[in-house]
Design an enzyme around this catalytic site. Structure first.
Site, short mmCIF file in Angstrom:
data_model
loop_
_atom_site.label_atom_id
_atom_site.label_comp_id
_atom_site.label_asym_id
_atom_site.label_seq_id
_atom_site.Cartn_x
_atom_site.Cartn_y
_atom_site.Cartn_z
N ASP A 62 49.93 50.15 57.66
CA ASP A 62 50.83 51.08 58.35
C ASP A 62 50.10 52.43 58.44
O ASP A 62 48.90 52.51 58.13
CB ASP A 62 52.20 51.17 57.64
CG ASP A 62 52.15 51.93 56.32
OD1 ASP A 62 51.04 52.29 55.85
OD2 ASP A 62 53.22 52.17 55.73
N CYS B 102 49.26 49.96 52.71
CA CYS B 102 50.31 50.92 53.08
C CYS B 102 50.19 52.08 52.09
O CYS B 102 49.15 52.25 51.48
CB CYS B 102 51.69 50.27 53.12
SG CYS B 102 52.41 49.77 51.54
N THR C 1 51.75 52.72 49.15
CA THR C 1 51.65 52.25 47.77
C THR C 1 51.04 50.86 47.67
O THR C 1 50.67 50.43 46.57
CB THR C 1 53.06 52.16 47.15
OG1 THR C 1 53.85 51.28 47.99
CG2 THR C 1 53.72 53.52 47.06
N HIS D 107 43.63 32.90 39.05
CA HIS D 107 44.81 32.23 38.48
C HIS D 107 45.93 32.00 39.48
O HIS D 107 46.66 31.03 39.37
CB HIS D 107 45.37 33.05 37.31
CG HIS D 107 44.49 33.02 36.10
ND1 HIS D 107 44.88 33.54 34.89
CD2 HIS D 107 43.23 32.53 35.90
CE1 HIS D 107 43.91 33.38 33.99
NE2 HIS D 107 42.89 32.77 34.60
N HIS E 293 46.42 26.10 36.45
CA HIS E 293 47.05 27.07 37.35
C HIS E 293 47.65 26.42 38.59
O HIS E 293 48.57 26.97 39.19
CB HIS E 293 46.04 28.15 37.75
CG HIS E 293 45.47 28.87 36.57
ND1 HIS E 293 46.23 29.65 35.75
CD2 HIS E 293 44.22 28.86 36.05
CE1 HIS E 293 45.46 30.13 34.78
NE2 HIS E 293 44.24 29.66 34.93
C1 RB5 Z 1 55.45 55.07 54.29
O1 RB5 Z 1 55.86 56.39 54.19
C2 RB5 Z 1 55.51 54.40 52.94
O2 RB5 Z 1 56.82 54.28 52.51
C3 RB5 Z 1 54.84 53.05 53.01
O3 RB5 Z 1 53.52 53.20 53.42
C4 RB5 Z 1 54.73 52.28 51.72
O4 RB5 Z 1 54.26 53.05 50.69
C5 RB5 Z 1 55.90 51.47 51.33
O5 RB5 Z 1 55.87 50.71 50.37
#
Ligand code: RB5
Length: 149
Positions: free
Chosen positions: A7, A64, A66, A97, A132
């Site tokens: 994203d 993304c 996180t 695994h 596994h």
């Molecule tokens: C986008 O602002 C953010 O929420 C997205 O990139 C991500 O971290 C969501 O898990």
């Protein structure tokens, strides 16, 4: 062939990883997004994961902010085992695994240097099979709506 997607919040990390893949002669398909403009991660997750499930790509790398949201979306695609990692040990063991086929990374969590190390170990670690395999089969059974208990 590797599918890679992000994203907006993972866009620059995706670009770092693409440079790394090119330097190491790893072929990839970039499913987007193609700019840091706002773009919802579920779209890239589904696009990349569909390529893995169809066999067009062997694995996918998704970024993304996180790594969490895009991993949640990826894991909704049947046949996908996606892991959100920010440490070397997990990136290695999720292959050895868990036979993970998608690596998810957070552009607001880790830098490009570490991300490329994680990509490297993820792409170059084989699934160990053995004990596994039965555990993976149980994950698949959940995916197929079976009760394990
Ligand atoms: C986008 O602002 C953010 O929420 C997205 O990139 C991500 O971290 C969501 O898990």
């Amino acid at each position: 062939m590797i599918a890679i997607g992000s994203d907006h919040a993972g866009f620059y990390l995706k670009e770092d990883i693409k440079n790394y893949l090119e330097e190491h002669n790893v072929k990839y398909i970039d499913v987007g997004c193609y700019s840091p403009e706002r773009f919802d991660y579920a779209v890239s997750a589904q696009k990349a994961c569909d390529k893995v499930v169809s066999g067009e790509c062997d694995k996918a790398i998704l970024c993304c902010g996180t790594g969490v949201g895009i991993s949640m979306a990826a894991n909704k695609v049947k046949g996908i085992r996606a892991c959100c990692c920010s440490d070397y040990f997990s990136a290695k063991l999720t292959r050895a695994h868990n036979d993970a086929n998608v690596l998810c990374l957070g552009g607001r969590v880790i830098g490009g240097g570490l991300a490329c190390e994680l990509v490297d170990v993820f792409l170059n670690t084989e699934f160990e099979g053995g004990r596994h395999s039965a555990r993976i089969d149980k994950i698949t059974a959940i995916e197929n709506g079976e009760k394990l208990y």
